[in-house]
Motif scaffolding. Structure first.
Motif, PDB file in Angstrom:
ATOM      1  N   MET A   1      13.710   8.651  10.999  1.00  0.00           N
ATOM      2  CA  MET A   1      12.584   8.475  11.923  1.00  0.00           C
ATOM      3  C   MET A   1      11.829   7.213  11.512  1.00  0.00           C
ATOM      4  SD  MET A   1       9.205  10.857  12.518  1.00  0.00           S
ATOM      5  CE  MET A   1      10.171  12.277  13.029  1.00  0.00           C
ATOM      6  N   PRO A   2      11.915   6.136  12.290  1.00  0.00           N
ATOM      7  CA  PRO A   2      11.257   4.889  11.911  1.00  0.00           C
ATOM      8  C   PRO A   2       9.830   4.787  12.430  1.00  0.00           C
ATOM      9  CG  PRO A   2      12.616   4.517  13.834  1.00  0.00           C
ATOM     10  CD  PRO A   2      12.775   5.981  13.486  1.00  0.00           C
ATOM     11  N   LEU A   3       9.033   4.013  11.716  1.00  0.00           N
ATOM     12  CA  LEU A   3       7.698   3.637  12.164  1.00  0.00           C
ATOM     13  C   LEU A   3       7.528   2.154  11.877  1.00  0.00           C
ATOM     14  CD1 LEU A   3       4.825   4.339  13.196  1.00  0.00           C
ATOM     15  CD2 LEU A   3       4.196   4.728  10.786  1.00  0.00           C
TER      16      LEU A   3
ATOM     17  N   ASP B   1      -1.922 -10.083   2.456  1.00  0.00           N
ATOM     18  CA  ASP B   1      -3.261  -9.673   2.879  1.00  0.00           C
ATOM     19  C   ASP B   1      -3.476  -8.215   2.461  1.00  0.00           C
ATOM     20  OD1 ASP B   1      -5.506  -8.691   4.308  1.00  0.00           O
ATOM     21  OD2 ASP B   1      -5.203 -10.187   5.893  1.00  0.00           O
ATOM     22  N   ASP B   2      -4.309  -7.976   1.452  1.00  0.00           N
ATOM     23  CA  ASP B   2      -4.483  -6.615   0.935  1.00  0.00           C
ATOM     24  C   ASP B   2      -5.057  -5.661   1.977  1.00  0.00           C
ATOM     25  OD1 ASP B   2      -7.729  -6.343  -0.207  1.00  0.00           O
ATOM     26  OD2 ASP B   2      -6.934  -8.279   0.399  1.00  0.00           O
ATOM     27  N   GLU B   3      -5.891  -6.165   2.880  1.00  0.00           N
ATOM     28  CA  GLU B   3      -6.459  -5.295   3.911  1.00  0.00           C
ATOM     29  C   GLU B   3      -5.388  -4.827   4.894  1.00  0.00           C
ATOM     30  OE1 GLU B   3      -9.757  -7.226   5.721  1.00  0.00           O
ATOM     31  OE2 GLU B   3     -11.037  -7.079   3.941  1.00  0.00           O
ATOM     32  N   GLN B   4      -4.463  -5.711   5.235  1.00  0.00           N
ATOM     33  CA  GLN B   4      -3.371  -5.322   6.120  1.00  0.00           C
ATOM     34  C   GLN B   4      -2.479  -4.271   5.461  1.00  0.00           C
ATOM     35  OE1 GLN B   4      -1.111  -8.329   8.252  1.00  0.00           O
ATOM     36  NE2 GLN B   4      -2.794  -9.807   8.078  1.00  0.00           N
ATOM     37  N   VAL B   5      -2.227  -4.438   4.168  1.00  0.00           N
ATOM     38  CA  VAL B   5      -1.378  -3.484   3.458  1.00  0.00           C
ATOM     39  C   VAL B   5      -2.070  -2.127   3.347  1.00  0.00           C
ATOM     40  CG1 VAL B   5      -0.153  -2.992   1.309  1.00  0.00           C
ATOM     41  CG2 VAL B   5      -0.234  -5.333   2.177  1.00  0.00           C
ATOM     42  N   ALA B   6      -3.354  -2.127   3.046  1.00  0.00           N
ATOM     43  CA  ALA B   6      -4.107  -0.869   2.968  1.00  0.00           C
ATOM     44  C   ALA B   6      -4.109  -0.158   4.313  1.00  0.00           C
ATOM     45  CB  ALA B   6      -5.533  -1.149   2.499  1.00  0.00           C
ATOM     46  N   ALA B   7      -4.294  -0.926   5.399  1.00  0.00           N
ATOM     47  CA  ALA B   7      -4.285  -0.331   6.732  1.00  0.00           C
ATOM     48  C   ALA B   7      -2.904   0.227   7.065  1.00  0.00           C
ATOM     49  CB  ALA B   7      -4.707  -1.369   7.765  1.00  0.00           C
ATOM     50  N   ALA B   8      -1.854  -0.471   6.639  1.00  0.00           N
ATOM     51  CA  ALA B   8      -0.490   0.008   6.881  1.00  0.00           C
ATOM     52  C   ALA B   8      -0.251   1.338   6.179  1.00  0.00           C
ATOM     53  CB  ALA B   8       0.522  -1.038   6.403  1.00  0.00           C
TER      54      ALA B   8
ATOM     55  N   ALA C   1      -2.495   3.564   5.289  1.00  0.00           N
ATOM     56  CA  ALA C   1      -3.285   4.607   5.952  1.00  0.00           C
ATOM     57  C   ALA C   1      -2.606   5.066   7.241  1.00  0.00           C
ATOM     58  CB  ALA C   1      -4.688   4.084   6.249  1.00  0.00           C
ATOM     59  N   ARG C   2      -2.021   4.145   7.959  1.00  0.00           N
ATOM     60  CA  ARG C   2      -1.327   4.511   9.196  1.00  0.00           C
ATOM     61  C   ARG C   2      -0.099   5.360   8.900  1.00  0.00           C
ATOM     62  NH1 ARG C   2       1.732   0.488  13.490  1.00  0.00           N
ATOM     63  NH2 ARG C   2       2.539   2.179  14.810  1.00  0.00           N
ATOM     64  N   VAL C   3       0.633   5.021   7.854  1.00  0.00           N
ATOM     65  CA  VAL C   3       1.819   5.800   7.485  1.00  0.00           C
ATOM     66  C   VAL C   3       1.416   7.234   7.151  1.00  0.00           C
ATOM     67  CG1 VAL C   3       3.674   6.059   5.800  1.00  0.00           C
ATOM     68  CG2 VAL C   3       3.090   3.783   6.667  1.00  0.00           C
ATOM     69  N   GLU C   4       0.374   7.380   6.345  1.00  0.00           N
ATOM     70  CA  GLU C   4      -0.084   8.717   5.965  1.00  0.00           C
ATOM     71  C   GLU C   4      -0.504   9.520   7.193  1.00  0.00           C
ATOM     72  OE1 GLU C   4      -1.206  10.295   2.761  1.00  0.00           O
ATOM     73  OE2 GLU C   4       0.252   9.008   1.730  1.00  0.00           O
TER      74      GLU C   4
ATOM     75  N   PRO D   1       2.436  12.357   3.953  1.00  0.00           N
ATOM     76  CA  PRO D   1       2.222  11.844   2.588  1.00  0.00           C
ATOM     77  C   PRO D   1       3.389  10.978   2.117  1.00  0.00           C
ATOM     78  CG  PRO D   1       1.723  14.187   2.716  1.00  0.00           C
ATOM     79  CD  PRO D   1       2.373  13.827   4.010  1.00  0.00           C
ATOM     80  N   ILE D   2       3.059   9.824   1.564  1.00  0.00           N
ATOM     81  CA  ILE D   2       4.080   8.873   1.112  1.00  0.00           C
ATOM     82  C   ILE D   2       4.735   9.391  -0.164  1.00  0.00           C
ATOM     83  CG2 ILE D   2       4.503   6.523   0.281  1.00  0.00           C
ATOM     84  CD1 ILE D   2       1.998   5.699   1.956  1.00  0.00           C
ATOM     85  N   ASP D   3       6.054   9.508  -0.147  1.00  0.00           N
ATOM     86  CA  ASP D   3       6.819   9.924  -1.329  1.00  0.00           C
ATOM     87  C   ASP D   3       7.318   8.738  -2.138  1.00  0.00           C
ATOM     88  OD1 ASP D   3       6.899  12.868  -0.866  1.00  0.00           O
ATOM     89  OD2 ASP D   3       7.974  12.291   0.942  1.00  0.00           O
TER      90      ASP D   3
END
Length: 339
Positions: free
Chosen positions: A52-54, A62-69, A71-74, A79-81
């Motif tokens: 299942m892709p997202l 860009d740390d803000e983009q990574v943090a937002a990514a 949060a979106r995954v979660e 929960p990220i394994d």
């Protein structure tokens, strides 16, 4: 329930191969990269493989983009394994020809992108006290080579960061694990879109391996993160041994052969691009896939086989040692009597 896996640099190359491999496991795979064309193609491959892709477009520098990514995954996958740091950028040219802006960009994407990904992953993993972070490293984390000073510097930095973080997690008795996969030369599209000022087409120093071998190593490392690192390709280990046993020899060899070995005048590559600042597989770009233009790449790695069978090899070595010690013990009394 299936694993939730985040792969940065998932639009092409090693990251693409890793995402596809997790798709075959039926995982929920978050695909993080800048290039939308490559990301959409990677999503189709993950879906076709059974996962299942997202698609999560983001620039890891860009740390803000990574943090937002994260949060979106979660929120959308759960929960990220596993978090795999595979994104990078580089330039091929002598150090004196690299501008400060180019050097900074390679460092921000390759090194800080790994740091940002790890920070984002830990932010979500710590409350659960579980999860695995895999850094995609390189033999160049131990041995710098000419024409790739920015990339080598970034990979050396990741190695130091990884070792420090691993010690801290062990000190905390954390349930989170981090490990690193050290790559050999890999046949990826980076050589078709890397910024280069070389007279001929850039290429990895042989022997060259296919990215699917690395993907297998990354999945194995994520499944067995108790080891600090995993090596792919016998040449990486040989390089490390040579560097340790004969200091200075490798520098002289690379000074003499490293320039020519990283160029190929015979490669006809009409897709040559430059992705340092903008993705070559952006909205109007093309999909580069996982493999590059070097067809004669190894499909197997003896070193990876050894990593997969590490426990069996260790037991065999222990058994041989025990037998040897037993033989010595049986012989020792005779030797004493002979004296």
């Amino acid at each position: 329930m299936s694993q939730v896996v985040v792969v940065t640099g998932a639009s092409a190359g090693v990251g693409r191969a890793v995402a596809r491999a997790y798709g075959k496991r039926g995982a929920r795979v978050a695909l993080v990269a800048r290039g939308r064309t490559g990301l959409d193609a990677a999503a189709r491959e993950v879906r076709d493989a059974g996962g299942m892709p997202l698609v999560v477009p983001a620039d890891v520098s860009d740390d803000e983009q990574v943090a937002a990514a994260a949060a979106r995954v979660e929120s959308e996958l759960g929960p990220i394994d596993v978090w795999v740091n595979a994104a990078f950028a580089t330039v091929f040219m002598p150090f004196e020809e690299i501008s400060p802006e180019e050097y900074r960009r390679v460092t921000e994407v390759t090194y800080l992108g790994c740091v940002h990904g790890t920070m984002a992953a830990l932010r979500h993993m710590r409350p659960r006290d579980r999860g695995v972070i895999v850094h995609v490293g390189s033999a160049l984390a131990y041995r710098g080579i000419p024409l790739q000073s920015a990339y080598c510097g970034a990979k050396h930095a990741i190695q130091g960061f990884h070792e420090s973080l691993r010690c801290e997690l062990l000190h905390e008795r954390s349930g989170i694990r981090t490990t690193m996969v050290q790559l050999p030369a890999v046949n990826t599209p980076q050589f078709s879109w890397v910024r280069s000022r070389l007279p001929h087409h850039p290429q990895p120093m042989p022997p060259i391996y296919q990215p699917e071998i690395v993907a297998d190593a990354v999945l194995h490392a994520a499944d067995h993160p108790q080891r600090r690192e995993y090596w792919v390709g016998g040449s990486t280990v040989a390089t490390l041994i040579a560097n340790a046993l004969v200091p200075g020899l490798l520098e002289r060899y690379l000074a003499r052969n490293g320039y020519a070995a990283q160029q190929n005048a015979d490669v006809d590559d009409p897709a040559r691009a430059d992705n340092l600042w903008e993705p070559a597989d952006g909205t109007d770009g093309r999909d580069y896939g996982a493999r590059g233009v070097f067809g004669r790449a190894h499909e197997r790695s003896p070193q990876m086989w050894a990593s997969h069978h590490h426990n069996a090899l260790a037991l065999a070595a222990a058994g041989m040692t025990a037998v040897g010690l037993g033989v010595l013990r049986r012989r020792t009394p005779r030797a004493r009597r002979a004296r």
